[in-house]
Design an enzyme around this catalytic site. Structure first.
Site, short mmCIF file in Angstrom:
data_model
loop_
_atom_site.label_atom_id
_atom_site.label_comp_id
_atom_site.label_asym_id
_atom_site.label_seq_id
_atom_site.Cartn_x
_atom_site.Cartn_y
_atom_site.Cartn_z
N ASN A 31 18.41 11.64 -41.36
CA ASN A 31 18.37 10.42 -40.57
C ASN A 31 18.83 9.29 -41.49
O ASN A 31 18.24 9.09 -42.56
CB ASN A 31 16.94 10.18 -40.09
CG ASN A 31 16.72 8.81 -39.46
OD1 ASN A 31 15.61 8.33 -39.46
ND2 ASN A 31 17.75 8.21 -38.91
N TRP A 50 21.55 10.92 -33.16
CA TRP A 50 22.27 9.76 -32.64
C TRP A 50 23.40 9.55 -33.64
O TRP A 50 23.16 9.13 -34.78
CB TRP A 50 21.35 8.54 -32.56
CG TRP A 50 22.02 7.37 -31.92
CD1 TRP A 50 22.15 7.13 -30.58
CD2 TRP A 50 22.67 6.27 -32.58
NE1 TRP A 50 22.85 5.95 -30.37
CE2 TRP A 50 23.17 5.40 -31.58
CE3 TRP A 50 22.87 5.92 -33.91
CZ2 TRP A 50 23.86 4.23 -31.86
CZ3 TRP A 50 23.56 4.74 -34.20
CH2 TRP A 50 24.04 3.91 -33.19
N1 HGA Z 1 24.69 9.81 -40.17
C1 HGA Z 1 24.15 10.99 -39.55
C2 HGA Z 1 22.73 10.74 -39.08
C3 HGA Z 1 22.71 9.67 -38.03
C4 HGA Z 1 21.39 9.01 -37.79
O1 HGA Z 1 20.47 9.02 -38.56
N2 HGA Z 1 21.28 8.32 -36.65
O2 HGA Z 1 20.13 7.60 -36.41
C5 HGA Z 1 25.04 11.49 -38.42
O3 HGA Z 1 25.90 10.77 -37.92
O4 HGA Z 1 24.88 12.62 -38.03
#
Ligand code: HGA
Length: 607
Positions: A98, A74
């Site tokens: 994450n 995400w």
């Molecule tokens: N910042 C990272 C991981 C994103 C995340 O953990 N979303 O819940 C990215 O944007 O890929």
């Protein structure tokens, strides 16, 4: 948000990684990827969009290797493209993440000045490049990790593999949850125990600041000061079978139909059908003397807390402050020295709610959390926690977990009302009896499926929809609007019906359906007047009411749906089921991705 898996095993890792990711896809579906170690090299496959795209890529071009990591994304930093899909890395190291690296811009500038070249727009790549720099200078993987972690600001759950050091994953946690799964001669890493459910039920959780070296024989845990520590291995409640969709079209439909069972299971924890008494869970404060309560949560859980406030104030005469956690955590609220707080979250990992919990704890509040995952960070960090017994909720839009939260709040309000001397034994028995009827009445509402589908058809082409309610049904009007927005992408607002004339009534015209939550009793007549004001201006009123309300509403409403006639107390739980069912059918008619709506993900582990 974002799901992480890792396997150090005996067989091929990629199929296990994909299976784990399938159980985490509710956490993000912008892209997915896996990396494995193949003869001292790191190989990876990644794909934009849903996990099925990655599965297709792997079917066309399989990935061997017994050690690997996987990710479902995400996006927070960088567009949801294949290029930005995790795992990220270099020839030496590969990383899934994450969370958010808040100082990514300054780290990137520093690393570029050192000659590291970046390939993505993500914050995560700075972790890989930092590790790579240390490895290039001869550091061992452990040393590289120990040097890298203190440089990171923000939140992370990380899993890392190293080209020259096979059969090893290093995993680290600050803010974002991580579990290590124990198998026979193989070990696993996952964002939650659900991801590991088909692989193992023996799980240990990394605590805040921990990192661990995971090899086929076990895991070596270290705390934030790099000291060796032991972390307890527990048996999770999840089994591989817990997350099927059965014969339902969508997880959300299945989960809606689980309402009666879940409500029954949750209420049974607190209510004694023989004596009609509330069995209070152990509370970390004395309900009789606590001067003030703060309730905080995010999204639907916040709305459950808001209904809880109506109940606690009315039944227990307890002053309650309530705020969304993303605001509360930065608001610096004055707190009563002997105060207490209730934090509500399905996953127990919601980043903002967890931060609010910590703030309230530091402010001397006794903390009670209401969570659906007993091993979650919030449960572990609270003074005590109460469980909703909703089981795994896979649909991104919360349904059964929300009504289970309401059920818990209702029981707490009755129990605290009694403890504070504001409810008599007869009051307690009357309210408990009403709650015991909730599961059966929820089943009756689900039988209204066809009627609700007809309402859905009549609003599915609307551009805007208003939901109105008063009292404890005001947050339920907001829940109806939130659910409709989330899964059908129709703009919707939930208003306190009495507020209409202070602004929103200007929106009323024949193209704007007004969904009224209007049970008899309580504020029925007041709500009726507000609805007539809207009808007089051409508003299309669609009313949910009970048998006694029908004659009044049929005079001016376009459609009236009869819900069970129950006392005022339990109406929020039952009307919530009805508005969720409505949102579901509108989404189905509009052909949206009901279980995985665009831009959203479940278990919001980033701020
Ligand atoms: N910042 C990272 C991981 C994103 C995340 O953990 N979303 O819940 C990215 O944007 O890929």
């Amino acid at each position: 948000m974002c799901g992480i898996v890792g396997v150090v095993g005996q067989g091929e890792a990629a199929p296990l990684l994909v299976e784990g990711l399938r159980r985490l896809e509710y956490r993000g579906y912008d892209s997915a990827g896996v990396a494995t170690l193949v003869n001292g090299r790191i190989e990876r496959r990644r794909a934009e969009g849903k996990l099925s795209n990655l599965a297709g890529a792997l079917a066309r071009d399989p990935l061997p290797g017994r050690t690997g990591i996987g990710h479902t994304r995400w996006a927070t930093h960088g567009a949801p493209t294949e290029r930005n899909a995790h795992p990220h890395g270099t020839a030496r190291v590969s990383v899934v993440h994450n969370g958010i690296i808040e100082n990514h811009a300054e780290l990137r500038a520093e690393l570029e000045a050192e000659g590291q070249s970046f390939h993505t727009e993500t914050d995560t790549e700075t972790v890989a490049q930092l590790l790579d720099l240390h490895l290039a200078r001869g550091a061992s993987p452990e040393k590289a990790v120990v040097e890298t972690l203190p440089r990171l600001r923000g939140a992370f759950g990380l899993a890392m593999i190293f080209a020259e050091h096979g059969e090893r994953i290093i995993t680290a946690r600050r803010g974002s949850p991580l579990a290590v799964g124990f198998g026979e001669g193989e070990m696993f890493v996952g964002s939650d125990a659900l991801a590991l459910a088909p692989l193992t039920r023996r799980v240990a959780y990394l605590e805040e600041g921990d990192w661990a070296i995971v090899t086929p024989d076990g895991a070596a845990f270290h705390d934030g000061h790099n000291a060796r520590v032991q972390r307890a291995v527990r048996l999770t409640q999840f089994t591989g079978a817990a997350t099927g969709r059965g014969n339902y079209r969508h997880f959300m439909e299945k989960e809606l139909h689980e309402h009666p069972m879940v409500l029954g299971d949750t209420l049974r924890q607190f209510l004694d059908p023989a004596t009609l008494a509330v069995r209070m869970p152990p509370l970390p404060f004395d309900p009789a003397s606590v001067p003030r309560l703060t309730i905080s949560a995010c999204g639907s859980a916040f709305l459950a807390g808001h209904v809880g406030r109506y109940w606690l104030e009315r039944l227990a005469r307890l002053p309650v402050d309530i705020d969304v956690s993303s605001e509360l955590r930065y608001r610096d609220p004055p707190l009563e020295p002997d105060g207490a707080a209730i934090l509500v979250s399905q996953s127990g990992e919601t980043a903002d709610t967890l931060a609010a919990l910590r703030l309230l704890k530091e402010g001397g509040q006794r903390i009670l959390s209401v969570v659906n995952v007993p091993e979650s960070s919030m449960a572990r960090e609270s003074d005590s926690s109460v469980l909703t017994v909703a089981g795994p909720e896979i649909g991104v839009a919360s349904t059964k977990a929300f009504t289970a939260q309401l059920a818990v709040m209702a029981c707490l309000a009755v129990g605290m009302g009694r403890a504070r001397g504001h409810l008599s034994l007869t009051d307690e028995q009357r309210l408990t009896a009403a709650l015991l009827e909730v599961p059966g009445n929820a089943a009756l509402i689900l039988e209204k499926d066809e009627e609700v589908q007809r309402v859905a058809a009549s609003i599915s082409t609307a551009r805007d929809v208003l939901f109105l309610g008063r009292g404890a049904l005001y947050p339920i009007a907001q829940e109806g609007a939130l659910k409709l927005k989330e899964i059908s992408y129709i703009h919707a607002e939930g208003y306190a019906a009495g507020e209409m004339k202070h602004g929103p009534i200007a929106l009323i015209d024949p193209s704007v359906p007004v969904i009224a939550l209007c049970p008899t009793g309580g504020l029925f007549e007041k709500t009726l007047s507000n609805l007539q004001e809207a009808a007089a201006r051409g508003g299309r009123i669609i009313a949910f009411t009970d048998r006694d309300g029908i004659p009044h509403l049929s005079r001016f409403a376009e459609q009236v749906i009869e819900l069970p006639r129950v006392g005022q107390f339990s109406t929020p739980i039952l009307y919530a089921v009805a508005v969720q069912l409505l949102a579901y059918h509108v989404a189905v008619l509009r052909g949206t991705d009901v279980d995985q709506p665009r831009n959203l993900a479940k278990s919001v582990t980033v701020e």
